[in-house]
Scaffold this active site. Structure first.
Site, short mmCIF file in Angstrom:
data_model
loop_
_atom_site.label_atom_id
_atom_site.label_comp_id
_atom_site.label_asym_id
_atom_site.label_seq_id
_atom_site.Cartn_x
_atom_site.Cartn_y
_atom_site.Cartn_z
CE LYS A 20 -3.22 -2.34 3.31
NZ LYS A 20 -3.60 -2.26 4.59
N GLY A 21 2.13 1.15 0.56
CA GLY A 21 3.16 2.29 0.73
C GLY A 21 3.10 3.26 -0.47
CD GLU A 60 8.20 -0.95 -2.77
OE1 GLU A 60 7.51 -0.21 -1.98
OE2 GLU A 60 8.62 -2.10 -2.26
CG ASP A 61 6.83 2.30 0.62
OD1 ASP A 61 7.55 1.47 0.23
OD2 ASP A 61 5.89 1.98 1.67
CG ASP A 89 14.67 -1.40 4.56
OD1 ASP A 89 15.65 -0.44 4.66
OD2 ASP A 89 14.17 -2.04 5.29
CE LYS A 129 14.98 3.02 6.45
NZ LYS A 129 14.19 2.08 7.39
CG PHE A 150 10.52 2.25 11.02
CD1 PHE A 150 10.83 1.11 10.34
CD2 PHE A 150 9.26 2.80 11.37
CE1 PHE A 150 9.77 0.55 9.85
CE2 PHE A 150 8.28 2.08 10.69
CZ PHE A 150 8.30 0.90 9.92
CB VAL A 151 11.08 7.36 7.89
CG1 VAL A 151 12.20 8.05 8.25
CG2 VAL A 151 10.95 6.39 6.45
CG ASP A 157 2.69 0.87 7.14
OD1 ASP A 157 3.49 0.58 6.41
OD2 ASP A 157 2.30 -0.20 7.91
NE ARG A 217 -0.69 2.08 5.09
CZ ARG A 217 0.36 1.28 4.85
NH1 ARG A 217 1.44 1.80 4.14
NH2 ARG A 217 0.46 -0.01 5.11
P1 IMP Z 1 12.75 -4.35 1.62
O1 IMP Z 1 11.99 -5.47 0.99
O2 IMP Z 1 13.61 -4.54 2.57
O3 IMP Z 1 13.32 -3.41 0.36
O4 IMP Z 1 11.34 -3.74 1.88
C1 IMP Z 1 10.75 -2.65 1.59
C2 IMP Z 1 9.22 -2.49 2.34
O5 IMP Z 1 9.56 -2.49 3.57
C3 IMP Z 1 8.75 -1.10 2.05
O6 IMP Z 1 7.97 -1.12 0.95
C4 IMP Z 1 8.13 -0.79 3.14
O7 IMP Z 1 6.80 -1.46 3.43
C5 IMP Z 1 8.71 -1.49 4.56
N1 IMP Z 1 9.88 -0.44 5.11
C6 IMP Z 1 11.08 -0.53 5.10
N2 IMP Z 1 11.53 0.43 5.82
C7 IMP Z 1 10.71 1.25 6.13
C8 IMP Z 1 10.53 2.34 7.09
O8 IMP Z 1 11.43 2.99 7.47
N3 IMP Z 1 9.29 2.85 7.20
C9 IMP Z 1 8.15 2.23 6.87
N4 IMP Z 1 8.18 1.13 6.13
C10 IMP Z 1 9.44 0.59 5.86
MG MG Z 2 4.86 -1.11 4.24
#
Ligand code: IMP
Ligand code: MG
Length: 177
Positions: free
Chosen positions: A42-43, A97-98, A101, A129, A150-151, A157, A163
């Site tokens: 949803k982000g 994507e939001d 990470d 990040k 963590f943001v 969210d 959100r």
């Molecule tokens: P990845 O697979 O580790 O890159 O995760 C990506 C997902 O983790 C994002 O789409 C977010 O939903 C969640 N996420 C990662 N870091 C944060 C953060 O700092 N705040 C909120 N959601 C996060």
């Molecule tokens: Mg998320």
């Protein structure tokens, strides 16, 4: 709600400026290509809405919804909760994507969608990040590189909350500890 925020990391005005910049860049890079924006729910929802209003070329959109398998799954597999409704054969895909990470989610999605033979796949993310990256993936379009905190806000969210904040804020550690 704002009591849960330690500090504002990125203001609403800064977000607006940077989203407009990558929208303009995508409009140049994809001129004549009719790209399809694929938002990862949803982000992505606020970023995607603002980004697309800054894209001035013909384009279409679709959404996917994914969640990470819980526990200690080291394969990095993600669960597809909603797949695309559109056919992407021969299309230029832009995954939206939001936050990038660990990169596990987007890396999995790229491989998952590749077999449907899109003409190309690019990644557009609001936040990056890089300190936390595990998968070998880079963003083609990124608005902000952020430190390892963590943001929340602007679509992001914590436990489905925050959100709706118009800016990106660092969540107070006591909220999640
Ligand atoms: P990845 O697979 O580790 O890159 O995760 C990506 C997902 O983790 C994002 O789409 C977010 O939903 C969640 N996420 C990662 N870091 C944060 C953060 O700092 N705040 C909120 N959601 C996060
Ligand atoms: Mg998320």
């Amino acid at each position: 709600m704002e009591e849960a925020i330690e500090r504002v990391l990125i203001s609403a005005e800064d977000i607006k400026t940077h989203v407009a910049q990558i929208g303009a860049k995508i409009s140049i890079d994809y001129d004549g290509k009719n790209p399809i924006f694929v938002g990862v729910l949803k982000g992505c929802f606020i970023f995607m809405a603002d980004l697309m209003r800054n894209v001035s070329i013909p384009c279409t959109m679709d959404f996917m919804a994914v969640s990470s398998y819980s526990g200690t799954n080291s394969t990095g597999a993600v669960k597809i909760n909603k797949d695309l409704s559109e056919d992407i054969d021969g299309r230029h895909l832009i995954l939206v994507e939001d936050i990038l990470d660990s990169g596990v989610t987007l890396n999995y999605l790229k491989n998952y969608l590749k077999v449907r033979k899109p003409a190309s796949i690019a990644v557009a993310t609001l936040l990056d990040k890089p300190a936390r990256r595990k998968a070998d993936i880079i963003a083609d379009y990124s608005c902000f590189e952020i430190p390892d905190a963590f943001v929340v806000g602007y679509g992001l969210d914590y436990n489905e909350q925050y959100r709706n904040l118009p800016y990106i804020g660092v969540l107070k550690p006591e909220i999640y500890s």
